[in-house]
Design a protein around this motif. Structure first.
Motif, PDB file in Angstrom:
ATOM      1  N   THR A 173       0.834  -1.209   0.000  1.00 18.16           N
ATOM      2  CA  THR A 173       0.000   0.000   0.000  1.00 18.16           C
ATOM      3  C   THR A 173       0.863   1.251   0.000  1.00 18.16           C
ATOM      4  O   THR A 173       1.912   1.308   0.640  1.00 18.16           O
ATOM      5  CB  THR A 173      -0.927   0.041   1.227  1.00 18.16           C
ATOM      6  OG1 THR A 173      -0.148  -0.010   2.421  1.00 18.16           O
ATOM      7  CG2 THR A 173      -1.906  -1.124   1.224  1.00 18.16           C
ATOM      8  N   TRP A 174       0.403   2.226  -0.744  1.00 14.33           N
ATOM      9  CA  TRP A 174       0.900   3.592  -0.636  1.00 14.33           C
ATOM     10  C   TRP A 174      -0.185   4.532  -1.147  1.00 14.33           C
ATOM     11  O   TRP A 174      -1.226   4.082  -1.643  1.00 14.33           O
ATOM     12  CB  TRP A 174       2.228   3.783  -1.369  1.00 14.33           C
ATOM     13  CG  TRP A 174       2.194   3.816  -2.871  1.00 14.33           C
ATOM     14  CD1 TRP A 174       1.880   4.866  -3.686  1.00 14.33           C
ATOM     15  CD2 TRP A 174       2.503   2.719  -3.760  1.00 14.33           C
ATOM     16  NE1 TRP A 174       1.974   4.514  -5.017  1.00 14.33           N
ATOM     17  CE2 TRP A 174       2.355   3.208  -5.092  1.00 14.33           C
ATOM     18  CE3 TRP A 174       2.886   1.395  -3.579  1.00 14.33           C
ATOM     19  CZ2 TRP A 174       2.585   2.406  -6.209  1.00 14.33           C
ATOM     20  CZ3 TRP A 174       3.115   0.613  -4.689  1.00 14.33           C
ATOM     21  CH2 TRP A 174       2.972   1.106  -5.991  1.00 14.33           C
ATOM     22  N   HIS A 175       0.020   5.837  -1.012  1.00 13.01           N
ATOM     23  CA  HIS A 175      -0.997   6.821  -1.358  1.00 13.01           C
ATOM     24  C   HIS A 175      -0.579   7.611  -2.598  1.00 13.01           C
ATOM     25  O   HIS A 175       0.601   7.858  -2.819  1.00 13.01           O
ATOM     26  CB  HIS A 175      -1.235   7.796  -0.200  1.00 13.01           C
ATOM     27  CG  HIS A 175      -1.715   7.124   1.054  1.00 13.01           C
ATOM     28  ND1 HIS A 175      -1.736   7.750   2.282  1.00 13.01           N
ATOM     29  CD2 HIS A 175      -2.197   5.870   1.275  1.00 13.01           C
ATOM     30  CE1 HIS A 175      -2.207   6.928   3.199  1.00 13.01           C
ATOM     31  NE2 HIS A 175      -2.483   5.774   2.604  1.00 13.01           N
ATOM     32  N   GLU A 176      -1.573   7.987  -3.381  1.00 18.69           N
ATOM     33  CA  GLU A 176      -1.377   8.866  -4.539  1.00 18.69           C
ATOM     34  C   GLU A 176      -2.355  10.031  -4.384  1.00 18.69           C
ATOM     35  O   GLU A 176      -3.530   9.916  -4.720  1.00 18.69           O
ATOM     36  CB  GLU A 176      -1.629   8.111  -5.848  1.00 18.69           C
ATOM     37  CG  GLU A 176      -0.656   6.984  -6.122  1.00 18.69           C
ATOM     38  CD  GLU A 176       0.691   7.462  -6.676  1.00 18.69           C
ATOM     39  OE1 GLU A 176       0.837   8.686  -6.914  1.00 18.69           O
ATOM     40  OE2 GLU A 176       1.592   6.615  -6.878  1.00 18.69           O
ATOM     41  N   LEU A 177      -1.862  11.148  -3.851  1.00 18.75           N
ATOM     42  CA  LEU A 177      -2.766  12.198  -3.379  1.00 18.75           C
ATOM     43  C   LEU A 177      -2.559  13.550  -4.043  1.00 18.75           C
ATOM     44  O   LEU A 177      -3.122  14.542  -3.589  1.00 18.75           O
ATOM     45  CB  LEU A 177      -2.632  12.354  -1.856  1.00 18.75           C
ATOM     46  CG  LEU A 177      -3.163  11.172  -1.043  1.00 18.75           C
ATOM     47  CD1 LEU A 177      -2.806  11.323   0.432  1.00 18.75           C
ATOM     48  CD2 LEU A 177      -4.665  11.055  -1.208  1.00 18.75           C
ATOM     49  N   TYR A 232      -6.484   7.841  -2.704  1.00 16.84           N
ATOM     50  CA  TYR A 232      -6.167   8.516  -3.965  1.00 16.84           C
ATOM     51  C   TYR A 232      -7.123   9.671  -4.209  1.00 16.84           C
ATOM     52  O   TYR A 232      -8.243   9.678  -3.740  1.00 16.84           O
ATOM     53  CB  TYR A 232      -6.172   7.539  -5.142  1.00 16.84           C
ATOM     54  CG  TYR A 232      -7.521   7.126  -5.700  1.00 16.84           C
ATOM     55  CD1 TYR A 232      -8.210   7.923  -6.619  1.00 16.84           C
ATOM     56  CD2 TYR A 232      -8.101   5.911  -5.344  1.00 16.84           C
ATOM     57  CE1 TYR A 232      -9.429   7.532  -7.161  1.00 16.84           C
ATOM     58  CE2 TYR A 232      -9.314   5.507  -5.881  1.00 16.84           C
ATOM     59  CZ  TYR A 232      -9.980   6.321  -6.790  1.00 16.84           C
ATOM     60  OH  TYR A 232     -11.190   5.926  -7.316  1.00 16.84           O
ATOM     61  N   ALA A 233      -6.634  10.651  -4.956  1.00 23.74           N
ATOM     62  CA  ALA A 233      -7.400  11.796  -5.464  1.00 23.74           C
ATOM     63  C   ALA A 233      -7.526  12.904  -4.431  1.00 23.74           C
ATOM     64  O   ALA A 233      -7.298  12.728  -3.235  1.00 23.74           O
ATOM     65  CB  ALA A 233      -8.773  11.391  -5.969  1.00 23.74           C
ATOM     66  N   ALA A 284      -5.172  21.596  -5.843  1.00 26.75           N
ATOM     67  CA  ALA A 284      -5.923  20.359  -6.075  1.00 26.75           C
ATOM     68  C   ALA A 284      -6.793  19.989  -4.892  1.00 26.75           C
ATOM     69  O   ALA A 284      -7.770  19.262  -5.054  1.00 26.75           O
ATOM     70  CB  ALA A 284      -4.973  19.216  -6.402  1.00 26.75           C
ATOM     71  N   ASN A 285      -6.453  20.472  -3.703  1.00 28.55           N
ATOM     72  CA  ASN A 285      -7.294  20.134  -2.564  1.00 28.55           C
ATOM     73  C   ASN A 285      -8.364  21.182  -2.301  1.00 28.55           C
ATOM     74  O   ASN A 285      -9.039  21.158  -1.272  1.00 28.55           O
ATOM     75  CB  ASN A 285      -6.465  19.894  -1.306  1.00 28.55           C
ATOM     76  CG  ASN A 285      -6.926  18.654  -0.571  1.00 28.55           C
ATOM     77  OD1 ASN A 285      -7.533  17.769  -1.175  1.00 28.55           O
ATOM     78  ND2 ASN A 285      -6.662  18.587   0.711  1.00 28.55           N
ATOM     79  N   GLY A 286      -8.534  22.110  -3.237  1.00 19.76           N
ATOM     80  CA  GLY A 286      -9.704  22.964  -3.203  1.00 19.76           C
ATOM     81  C   GLY A 286     -10.902  22.205  -3.750  1.00 19.76           C
ATOM     82  O   GLY A 286     -10.766  21.222  -4.474  1.00 19.76           O
ATOM     83  N   TYR A 287     -12.076  22.675  -3.417  1.00 24.70           N
ATOM     84  CA  TYR A 287     -13.284  21.998  -3.880  1.00 24.70           C
ATOM     85  C   TYR A 287     -13.520  22.261  -5.358  1.00 24.70           C
ATOM     86  O   TYR A 287     -13.150  23.302  -5.897  1.00 24.70           O
ATOM     87  CB  TYR A 287     -14.489  22.471  -3.057  1.00 24.70           C
ATOM     88  CG  TYR A 287     -14.448  22.012  -1.628  1.00 24.70           C
ATOM     89  CD1 TYR A 287     -15.007  20.802  -1.257  1.00 24.70           C
ATOM     90  CD2 TYR A 287     -13.831  22.780  -0.650  1.00 24.70           C
ATOM     91  CE1 TYR A 287     -14.954  20.367   0.059  1.00 24.70           C
ATOM     92  CE2 TYR A 287     -13.769  22.352   0.665  1.00 24.70           C
ATOM     93  CZ  TYR A 287     -14.339  21.140   1.017  1.00 24.70           C
ATOM     94  OH  TYR A 287     -14.278  20.706   2.324  1.00 24.70           O
ATOM     95  N   ASN A 317      -8.583   3.093  -3.140  1.00 23.23           N
ATOM     96  CA  ASN A 317      -9.651   3.701  -2.339  1.00 23.23           C
ATOM     97  C   ASN A 317      -9.561   5.215  -2.430  1.00 23.23           C
ATOM     98  O   ASN A 317      -8.476   5.791  -2.203  1.00 23.23           O
ATOM     99  CB  ASN A 317      -9.545   3.293  -0.869  1.00 23.23           C
ATOM    100  CG  ASN A 317      -9.774   1.815  -0.603  1.00 23.23           C
ATOM    101  OD1 ASN A 317      -9.648   1.370   0.521  1.00 23.23           O
ATOM    102  ND2 ASN A 317     -10.089   1.045  -1.633  1.00 23.23           N
ATOM    103  N   GLN A 318     -10.673   5.858  -2.727  1.00 23.65           N
ATOM    104  CA  GLN A 318     -10.688   7.317  -2.749  1.00 23.65           C
ATOM    105  C   GLN A 318     -10.369   7.863  -1.355  1.00 23.65           C
ATOM    106  O   GLN A 318     -10.695   7.257  -0.343  1.00 23.65           O
ATOM    107  CB  GLN A 318     -12.061   7.805  -3.183  1.00 23.65           C
ATOM    108  CG  GLN A 318     -12.440   7.411  -4.595  1.00 23.65           C
ATOM    109  CD  GLN A 318     -13.936   7.553  -4.804  1.00 23.65           C
ATOM    110  OE1 GLN A 318     -14.415   8.625  -5.164  1.00 23.65           O
ATOM    111  NE2 GLN A 318     -14.686   6.488  -4.576  1.00 23.65           N
ATOM    112  N   ALA A 319      -9.759   9.034  -1.333  1.00 23.60           N
ATOM    113  CA  ALA A 319      -9.334   9.640  -0.075  1.00 23.60           C
ATOM    114  C   ALA A 319     -10.520  10.232   0.684  1.00 23.60           C
ATOM    115  O   ALA A 319     -11.557  10.573   0.107  1.00 23.60           O
ATOM    116  CB  ALA A 319      -8.290  10.718  -0.336  1.00 23.60           C
TER     117      ALA A 319
END
Length: 821
Positions: A212-216, A250-251, A460-463, A277-279
């Motif tokens: 496992t790892w994250h792609e964020l 992710y995402a 990217a972490n804005g809505y 799995n979506q974040a």
């Protein structure tokens, strides 16, 4: 909406992008691995079974039972609904036993007793083999700081992590010898760490069963393929057999709920056959932004429903620009038994040609029927009706086995599905062409407001926002937005308003046309100003140009975009049988493409087809099976026999309804559903009509339907509300509860909104009580609905609400409708 097949204007189709699908290049069986979510479930019933089951979720990530990180989403608790709805595996985020973020670092000796407790509880569960332990979360940042550049410091931190990994790994296996363990679960991909980790874990016999790892970040859309290839190369160098991979976060916020963004992520994960799995950026229980309330689909839900509908093998897709951020991407499947090819694509605006190669004539014949539909962005909290079919056309397979499907005027935030089936005889029914136009708020005339930029690659972490901009700060008495619109004909138009409302209660604006008498538009609460929802209203417009004004009412509302769509009759949708979920061994008949165009499903004894049917509100709708013989329809536990083409009046709940169809021997083409939703024949009881006891009492409220609601209900065995429901005849009914509550816990997270659900025990007559979960409604003054199937006798029925140990939701009123009206 996009116009397709063919382009309305040849000039508009100049230099279209090309996405190529090769049906002869199999990538292996469809895995559906990328449909998971972190904290996608919060409680048993949130999301609802009808919203969860169609998605065929392969994995989710949740906290351990009693974990302090969030108030709900406990793995064992949500496993009941997850597994009964066909869910695959549950990742247990073990460090979420801690309360703070980042996790409080109290040392490994503090953590180990917690590990023991978690493993003992999970290993005792009847489904323990379907849980995966994730002992550490983002150790490159939390506790161990493995991302430091200084090599000596890295090695010291690394060695401490490896020692603790081995200790925890062995501790888990000592309690649960068959445990599946995942890790190291980095916040980002680190080739240095993974090389060292795999070397150590192989040597010490503590290899994880799942990597496992994250792609964020947005960059993951460019870099993931290189990360995946590098990781597999590390395995090969070390002689390690390929491990199962789960990208268990992710995402970004700007991706979640947006079909055109999600297709980019899902296509690269499915192509590489990894799970993902979506974040979890906001609130638990909505599949990370894809389920509205508890049971209502948005555009993201429909995309994942399409993804769940892929069968057979995935096949090679060549996009215009591989591994490039925010570009046209896609995935495709071929099912030789069903003789279906499906293509899902999106992520770019403009025109595209989808070139499908190696369309085998022994499977499809000389012609194919191409059916194109669009899942648009409707916001995180915006309802999305059944995706509209844009085109249904018979195409000739070229001599070289190629079929080209043109898409024109695509929307960047939308996803599109193309289904190819054998053409057979006859002519498919043309798709209904509805006039529609969209108008961005930032392009309108703004008074007393401000344009804000949201959800870009750099943020990217804005809505997400339509066009990456919206209009906020509409908080003065003169604040308004004037939209200049032009419609082709005089008539009725559906007006959809994408908005945000963080005022803490229903907020209003005044809608006027060309300066005329205003009408009040009421907007339910949303999580915040940018957590987009959708309000649907109806307007009457003469042909020509008009100014639609949305002016401030009693509170501030953020505006993003409005959509105008011509209404040519009552809403309707055809659900094609060949695309339904099936069990048994029904056969597929494509001898005729007349009608809805994808052929017919032949049901015999033991076969079943399940349709996902959307309803905009809790009400009665007309349902017509297009079949050759009688079929049995099962809805909310009630079964009724339906003659071919004969309309039935069925009560549907707001959102998704699973209608199962069986037959002894019938060819079923579609299930046709129409109507705006009729409440004629339903029974309605205001809170004031209930008998209250034990502290439950009526509370005055301007937002309740009759000026009051039942509050202070529950928290003791004596606190109850009893309605007397007078049923005209015995049978199965839907009890629709209008409720509100805004329980939440603020634990200091920088981003998660820890809303909490409430439960109520509902008792009908002398039956055993049924515990029902009611999701948070974002404010105490916004009333949502929840439908509960109940069996009533003819005449008076006592329906009692209570909760002996906790507060129940506030209840405005109840409605009761017989399922077969």
């Amino acid at each position: 909406m996009a116009g397709t097949l063919p382009a309305a204007d040849p000039a508009a189709a100049a230099d279209p992008q090309r996405l190529t699908v090769d049906l002869a290049a199999s990538e292996g069986p469809v895995m559906r691995g990328a449909n998971g979510a972190l904290y996608g479930l919060s409680d048993d019933g949130v999301p609802s079974d009808a919203a969860l089951e169609p998605l065929k979720i392969t994995s989710i990530s949740q906290k351990p039972e009693g974990g302090a990180q969030h108030p709900n989403g406990d793995a064992l608790t949500v496993s009941k609904s997850f597994f009964r709805n066909g869910g695959g595996e549950i990742n247990v985020m073990m460090q979420d036993i801690y309360a703070k973020w980042p996790y409080e670092d109290l040392g490994i000796d503090d953590y180990l007793p917690k590990v023991d407790k978690i493993v003992k509880e999970v290993s005792a569960d009847l489904n323990s083999d379907r849980f995966i332990y994730i002992p550490f979360n983002e150790p490159d940042q939390i506790w161990y700081k493995l991302g430091v550049s200084d090599q000596a410091q890295y090695e010291a931190n690394r060695d401490r992590f490896f020692k603790d990994w081995k200790t925890v790994y062995q501790r888990i296996r000592a309690i649960d010898p068959d445990a599946k363990i995942a890790g190291p679960n980095e916040a980002a991909y680190h080739t240095r760490l993974l090389t060292d980790f795999l070397t150590f874990a192989q040597r010490e016999n503590v290899l994880p069963q799942v990597m496992t790892w994250h792609e964020l970040g947005s960059g993951s859309l460019r870099d993931f393929q290189a990360h995946y290839d590098d990781y597999r190369a590390i395995e090969r160098r070390l002689g390690i057999a390929p491990l199962k991979i789960n990208i268990d976060e992710y995402a970004n916020r700007r991706d979640l709920s947006v079909p055109g963004q999600l297709v980019q992520w899902v296509s690269m994960f499915e192509r590489n056959k990894v799970y993902a799995n979506q974040a979890y950026w906001d609130a638990a229980g909505n599949m990370d932004g894809n389920v509205v309330r508890s049971n209502i689909p948005n555009g993201g839900w429909w995309f994942f429903r399409w993804y769940a509908g892929l069968t057979g093998d995935t096949v090679k897709v060549t996009p215009p620009q591989a591994n490039t951020i925010d570009t046209l991407q896609g995935l495709a499947s071929l099912d030789t038994e069903r003789r279906q090819a499906q293509v899902l694509l999106g992520g770019s605006a403009g025109d595209s040609d989808v070139v499908v190669r190696n369309v085998a004539r022994n499977l499809f014949g000389r012609t194919v029927t191409a059916t194109v539909a669009e899942a648009a962005w409707s916001g995180y909290e915006g309802q999305h009706a059944t995706p509209r079919v844009l085109a249904r056309t018979k195409l000739t397979v070229a001599a070289d086995g190629t079929v080209t499907v043109p898409l024109r005027g695509m929307h960047k935030m939308s996803a599109y599905r193309i289904v190819l089936t054998p053409g057979g005889s006859g002519t498919p029914s043309a798709a209904t062409a509805l006039w529609s136009a969209s108008y961005e708020a930032e392009d309108a005339a703004i008074t007393g407001g401000q344009v804000y930029t949201q959800g870009t690659v750099g943020n990217a972490n804005g809505y997400a926002a339509s066009g990456t901009k919206d209009v906020g700060s509409l908080n003065t008495a003169s604040s308004k937005v004037d939209f200049t619109v032009t419609v082709p004909e005089t008539g009725t138009y559906d007006l959809a308003i994408l908005y945000g409302n963080q005022s803490g209660a229903p907020a209003t604006q005044q809608l006027s046309i060309d300066g005329g008498e205003p009408v009040t538009v009421s907007y339910p609460s949303t999580e915040n100003w940018t957590y987009r929802a959708k309000k649907d209203v109806t307007v009457r417009l003469a042909a020509g140009t008009h100014v639609l004004t949305l002016a401030k009412g009693d509170a501030e509302v953020t505006l993003d975009r409005i959509d105008l769509t011509a209404r040519t009759g009552e809403p309707s949708a055809s659900y094609e049988a060949t695309l339904a979920d099936i069990s048994g061994r029904p056969s597929y008949d494509y001898s005729s493409s007349a009608g809805v165009g994808t052929g017919a499903l032949v049901l015999r004894s033991g076969d079943k087809a399940v349709f996902d049917v959307y309803a905009p509100r809790d009400a009665y709708y007309t349902v017509v099976p297009r079949s050759s013989a009688a079929v049995q329809l099962t809805l909310h536990g009630e079964t009724v026999t339906a003659a071919p083409g004969r309309p039935l009046r069925l009560y549907l709940v707001a959102g998704n309804n699973r209608i199962a169809t069986t037959a002894q021997n019938a060819s079923v083409r579609s299930l046709d559903v129409s109507g705006a939703g009729s409440t004629t024949g339903t029974l309605s009881y205001e809170g004031a009509s209930a008998t209250l006891a034990g502290g439950a009492r009526l509370v005055d409220s301007a937002h309740a339907s009759a000026g009051s609601y039942i509050g202070w209900l529950g928290n003791s065995p004596e606190s109850t509300a009893e309605f007397t429901v007078d049923a005209p005849r015995p049978g199965r009914y839907l009890l629709v509860v209008h409720y509100a509550h805004n329980d939440r816990r603020d634990n200091g997270h920088a981003y998660n909104t820890d809303i909490m659900s409430r439960t109520a025990d509902i008792t009908v007559g002398a039956d055993a009580p049924r515990r029902v979960t009611f999701k948070n409604t974002w404010s105490w003054d916004d009333y949502w609905t929840l439908g509960v199937p109940v069996d009533l006798k003819q005449g008076a029925n006592r329906v009692t609400f209570g909760n002996a140990s906790a507060w129940a939701p506030d209840i405005d009123r109840i409605e009761v409708g017989r399922i077969v009206g």
